[in-house]
Design an enzyme around this catalytic site. Structure first.
Site, PDB file in Angstrom:
ATOM      1  N   SER A 121       0.822  -1.207   0.000  1.00  0.00           N
ATOM      2  CA  SER A 121       0.000   0.000   0.000  1.00  0.00           C
ATOM      3  C   SER A 121       0.854   1.255   0.000  1.00  0.00           C
ATOM      4  O   SER A 121       0.381   2.320  -0.360  1.00  0.00           O
ATOM      5  CB  SER A 121      -0.865   0.054   1.256  1.00  0.00           C
ATOM      6  N   HIS A 142      -2.285  -3.183  -6.662  1.00  0.00           N
ATOM      7  CA  HIS A 142      -2.829  -2.829  -5.348  1.00  0.00           C
ATOM      8  C   HIS A 142      -4.338  -2.988  -5.337  1.00  0.00           C
ATOM      9  O   HIS A 142      -5.064  -2.180  -5.905  1.00  0.00           O
ATOM     10  CB  HIS A 142      -2.429  -1.389  -5.000  1.00  0.00           C
ATOM     11  N   GLU A 154      -5.115  -0.407  -8.314  1.00  0.00           N
ATOM     12  CA  GLU A 154      -4.086   0.545  -8.726  1.00  0.00           C
ATOM     13  C   GLU A 154      -2.908  -0.254  -9.278  1.00  0.00           C
ATOM     14  O   GLU A 154      -2.354  -1.100  -8.583  1.00  0.00           O
ATOM     15  CB  GLU A 154      -3.636   1.398  -7.535  1.00  0.00           C
ATOM     16  N   ASN A 192      -4.668   5.673  -1.022  1.00  0.00           N
ATOM     17  CA  ASN A 192      -4.163   5.733   0.345  1.00  0.00           C
ATOM     18  C   ASN A 192      -3.525   7.075   0.664  1.00  0.00           C
ATOM     19  O   ASN A 192      -3.561   7.538   1.803  1.00  0.00           O
ATOM     20  CB  ASN A 192      -3.177   4.597   0.603  1.00  0.00           C
TER      21      ASN A 192
HETATM   22  N1  LIG Z   1      -5.430  -4.404   4.938  1.00  0.00           N
HETATM   23  C1  LIG Z   1      -5.764  -3.660   3.921  1.00  0.00           C
HETATM   24  O1  LIG Z   1      -6.832  -3.038   3.930  1.00  0.00           O
HETATM   25  C2  LIG Z   1      -4.870  -3.573   2.713  1.00  0.00           C
HETATM   26  C3  LIG Z   1      -5.397  -3.066   1.519  1.00  0.00           C
HETATM   27  C4  LIG Z   1      -4.588  -3.073   0.371  1.00  0.00           C
HETATM   28  C5  LIG Z   1      -3.278  -3.523   0.449  1.00  0.00           C
HETATM   29  N2  LIG Z   1      -2.781  -3.982   1.644  1.00  0.00           N
HETATM   30  C6  LIG Z   1      -1.401  -4.469   1.650  1.00  0.00           C
HETATM   31  O2  LIG Z   1      -1.444  -5.881   1.525  1.00  0.00           O
HETATM   32  C7  LIG Z   1      -0.333  -6.465   2.200  1.00  0.00           C
HETATM   33  C8  LIG Z   1      -0.861  -7.473   3.218  1.00  0.00           C
HETATM   34  O3  LIG Z   1      -1.624  -6.786   4.209  1.00  0.00           O
HETATM   35  P1  LIG Z   1      -2.728  -7.522   5.085  1.00  0.00           P
HETATM   36  O4  LIG Z   1      -3.541  -6.461   5.711  1.00  0.00           O
HETATM   37  O5  LIG Z   1      -3.387  -8.556   4.272  1.00  0.00           O
HETATM   38  O6  LIG Z   1      -1.813  -8.190   6.209  1.00  0.00           O
HETATM   39  P2  LIG Z   1      -2.168  -9.385   7.217  1.00  0.00           P
HETATM   40  O7  LIG Z   1      -1.318  -9.186   8.392  1.00  0.00           O
HETATM   41  O8  LIG Z   1      -3.643  -9.487   7.389  1.00  0.00           O
HETATM   42  O9  LIG Z   1      -1.709 -10.695   6.406  1.00  0.00           O
HETATM   43  C9  LIG Z   1      -0.364 -10.979   6.080  1.00  0.00           C
HETATM   44  C10 LIG Z   1      -0.207 -12.484   5.898  1.00  0.00           C
HETATM   45  O10 LIG Z   1       1.095 -12.746   5.401  1.00  0.00           O
HETATM   46  C11 LIG Z   1       1.540 -13.945   5.991  1.00  0.00           C
HETATM   47  N3  LIG Z   1       3.002 -14.024   5.910  1.00  0.00           N
HETATM   48  C12 LIG Z   1       3.927 -13.398   6.657  1.00  0.00           C
HETATM   49  N4  LIG Z   1       5.161 -13.746   6.257  1.00  0.00           N
HETATM   50  C13 LIG Z   1       5.032 -14.606   5.233  1.00  0.00           C
HETATM   51  C14 LIG Z   1       5.957 -15.323   4.425  1.00  0.00           C
HETATM   52  N5  LIG Z   1       7.263 -15.225   4.598  1.00  0.00           N
HETATM   53  N6  LIG Z   1       5.464 -16.144   3.462  1.00  0.00           N
HETATM   54  C15 LIG Z   1       4.141 -16.271   3.292  1.00  0.00           C
HETATM   55  N7  LIG Z   1       3.225 -15.611   4.032  1.00  0.00           N
HETATM   56  C16 LIG Z   1       3.662 -14.797   4.988  1.00  0.00           C
HETATM   57  C17 LIG Z   1       1.020 -13.863   7.399  1.00  0.00           C
HETATM   58  O11 LIG Z   1       0.959 -15.164   8.002  1.00  0.00           O
HETATM   59  C18 LIG Z   1      -0.360 -13.242   7.198  1.00  0.00           C
HETATM   60  O12 LIG Z   1      -1.355 -14.226   7.027  1.00  0.00           O
HETATM   61  C19 LIG Z   1       0.433  -5.319   2.823  1.00  0.00           C
HETATM   62  O13 LIG Z   1       1.484  -4.954   1.955  1.00  0.00           O
HETATM   63  C20 LIG Z   1      -0.614  -4.208   2.905  1.00  0.00           C
HETATM   64  O14 LIG Z   1      -0.045  -2.941   2.900  1.00  0.00           O
HETATM   65  C21 LIG Z   1      -3.564  -4.030   2.756  1.00  0.00           C
END
Ligand SMILES: NC(=O)c1ccc[n+]([C@@H]2O[C@H](COP(=O)([O-])OP(=O)(O)OC[C@H]3O[C@@H](n4cnc5c(N)ncnc54)[C@H](O)[C@@H]3O)[C@@H](O)[C@H]2O)c1
Length: 596
Positions: A121, A142, A154, A192
């Site tokens: 993000s 994204h 995005e 964002n």
């Molecule tokens: N939460 C949101 O609203 C949102 C929206 C768009 C983008 N994002 C982006 O998406 C990405 C993930 O965010 P999220 O909110 O889903 O996080 P989250 O914490 O909910 O999930 C992350 C997952 O990654 C897994 N993980 C960690 N290390 C790992 C590895 N080495 N190999 C495989 N899996 C691994 C974890 O076990 C976890 O299940 C981030 O870059 C975030 O900025 C988030």
């Protein structure tokens, strides 16, 4: 010929990853879904199942399609399972070093032609790409939360991303039924960058007890038509993720103080209050991962008990003024069964207001929303006057005269002499400090702000502004009156912009700055906010409706009072106002409306 994507990999099955898996599998693409451990994999599987089961229950997905969807997903622990996919989307936590490690590993595991994408993000896609030997095949894709629902994607190209990779990914987005906006690599991209300053500001309001979580969220939902309030959205995003995004944006985006995470966020993350995913964030949820909010110790009692807080009984209401707001407010009170005394500066003005109220009530009758007898009864409850003395026996006065402090102060001084003791005196000001008005009387404890939104008969929100001198009884009375009007009254402190304008206008101003910096177009920015965040209008559509002059004036007030450098009005906004491009009302603002 666009590249075929028959199998894609998703790394990390958390909030975003699990949703991204669903998006691909729903569209007939095989997915290899990868996690770091068996328990994490199981959580991802449960999330996917929960989401598709809900879609079936809502009739949005056939059972057979759900089963086919699940058959397309292959779950595995470790990146080695991704050796033959065409595209990988990484969705692990928002840490640069973690993402760089994963990309280096993906580079080793995946076929040379595989496209490697990050769902980051806020981190630099370029910095992630250089961890591989193929930065020209690295791109940002994204998605928005929840990925199966939100239409926007995005697409982030770096200076080295190959044009055909961008084109292939754009075509893929179209196949997924998504709308993409393609942009360069900048902290927060479009959505964002515009969203997180606002979210952080809302957390700051909550932290400083400016308003309750329920009131902050209700204000933005009801005042701006947003699908959810900022604190509920923080819970959905995940507070740990939100913290990381803000922290990165602060460091990458020019150290804008508005992105410095509010200290409370860090405390909540440390305490394990991560939002929905942990079952507790700003709100408490039925269980971890559930969207259902359950009452907790901070949940306010039901509105019915407001009278117990010392709210005074109100039967007769005076409304002072003859403009748009006064007219709407007279109608609202009369329809709700209150006896109303309208006071204007002359019987001619009273006649005009009376006609306007009649016309509006008649519209309700024509549309079948109001019975003729109810219209007549409402009109019968209003008495018209040109002298303030007729307010001697009302229980509540609502002032809606011109937005000038000297005029309002003089009026409140007169009301102080005329009205009986115990009356609540309310001002509808949208920009003046309520305390200034209150101190023009000898009874500042009885003075509140009642900030109605335009058009008053339609808009469901009223901001109840309490000053440092307002008594709890006066606040409770104002809130109870709002409830009796069928509106939601949200209580907030006496600061410039109250809740809604303070949160809304800096975001609009930021959108103007983004346009001014040529990062994106007005159309793409509007798309991004509507399709990525579910806003009813994009920022430029809204600015043209509200009026650029009005928006500039509000932004200036905020800047002057709060001295926040990030609130400085965008020069482009000032120039458009100077040029007379004020929006729809002058047929030209950010867009040309002359042919519409
Ligand atoms: N939460 C949101 O609203 C949102 C929206 C768009 C983008 N994002 C982006 O998406 C990405 C993930 O965010 P999220 O909110 O889903 O996080 P989250 O914490 O909910 O999930 C992350 C997952 O990654 C897994 N993980 C960690 N290390 C790992 C590895 N080495 N190999 C495989 N899996 C691994 C974890 O076990 C976890 O299940 C981030 O870059 C975030 O900025 C988030």
């Amino acid at each position: 010929m666009a590249r075929e994507f028959s199998t894609v990999g998703v790394v990390g099955l958390g909030t975003m990853g699990a949703g991204i898996v669903e998006v691909f599998a729903r569209n007939g693409i095989d997915v290899v879904a990868v996690e770091i451990s068996e328990p994490a994999l199981e959580r991802g599987r449960i999330t996917l199942k929960g989401s598709t089961d809900r879609a079936v229950a809502k009739g949005k997905l056939a059972e057979a399609d759900r089963d086919a969807l699940h058959e397309r997903v292959h779950f595995a622990v470790g990146l080695d399972a991704l050796h033959s996919v065409d595209l990988v989307i990484e969705a692990v936590p928002e840490h640069l070093d973690l993402k760089q490690r994963i990309f280096a590993e993906l580079d080793r595991v995946c076929r040379p032609e595989t496209i490697l994408a990050t769902n980051t993000s806020s981190l630099s896609v370029t910095e992630i790409s250089v961890a591989t030997s193929r930065p020209n095949q690295v791109i940002g894709i994204h998605f928005f939360n929840p990925a199966p629902v939100m239409k926007l994607v995005e697409v982030v190209r770096t200076v080295v991303t190959a044009p055909e990779v961008v084109a292939d990914v754009e075509a893929l987005c179209a196949r997924l039924g998504k709308v993409d906006v393609t942009i360069n690599d900048r902290a927060g991209f479009i959505a964002n960058a515009l969203l997180f300053g606002y979210l952080n500001h809302a957390v700051g309001m909550f932290e400083s007890h400016y308003a309750t979580r329920e009131d902050i969220d209700a204000a933005m939902k009801l005042g701006c038509g947003l699908p959810m309030g900022p604190l509920a959205l923080m819970d959905l995003i995940g507070l740990d993720t939100a913290y990381e995004i803000l922290d990165t944006m602060y460091r990458r985006g020019g150290r804008d103080r508005r992105h410095a995470p509010v200290p409370l966020l860090k405390q909540m993350v440390t305490a394990g209050l991560l939002g929905r995913k942990s079952g507790r964030g700003f709100y408490t949820y039925e269980r971890p991962g559930s969207p259902v909010v359950v009452p907790d110790e901070a949940t306010p009692p039901a509105t019915a008990s407001a009278l117990a807080d010392g709210a005074r009984a109100i039967a007769k209401v005076g409304v002072v003024g003859s403009g748009t707001m006064a007219t709407g407010i007279i109608e609202v009170f009369a329809k709700a069964g209150y006896e109303v005394v309208s006071v204007t500066r002359g019987m001619e003005k009273s006649a005009t207001v009376c006609e306007a109220v009649k016309t509006s009530l008649n519209k309700g009758v024509v549309r079948g929303k109001l019975a003729e007898t109810d219209r007549d009864a409402a009109l019968g409850r209003i008495s018209w006057s040109a002298t303030l003395e007729h307010l001697a026996d009302v229980d509540l006065v609502v002032e809606a005269v011109v937005e000038e402090l000297s005029v309002k102060k003089a009026l409140f001084a007169s009301l102080d002499e005329i009205c009986k003791p115990g009356v609540v005196l309310a001002t509808t000001t949208s920009s003046l400090p309520v305390i200034d008005v209150a101190m023009a009387t000898q009874r500042p404890a009885d003075v509140v702000g009642l900030h109605f939104f335009n058009p008053a008969p339609v808009m469901p929100l009223v901001e109840v502004v309490r000053t440092i001198r307002t008594s709890p009884e006066a606040t409770a009375t104002a809130r109870a009156v709002c409830a009796a009007l069928g509106k939601t009254g949200v209580v907030c402190g006496d600061r410039s912009g109250f809740i809604v304008n303070a949160l809304l206008f800096p975001y609009l101003n930021d959108a103007v700055k983004m346009l001014e910096a040529s990062y994106s177009t007005a159309d793409d920015i509007d798309h991004a906010m509507k399709l990525g965040c579910g806003y009813p209008m994009g920022p430029f559509e809204l600015l043209d409706v509200v009026g650029l002059d009005v928006s500039l004036a509000i932004q200036r007030e905020l800047y002057l009072e709060l001295r926040e450098p990030g609130f400085a009005p965008a020069p482009l906004l000032e120039h458009l106002v100077t040029a007379g491009y004020l929006g729809r009302k002058t047929r030209r603002g950010f867009r040309d409306h002359s042919h519409r």
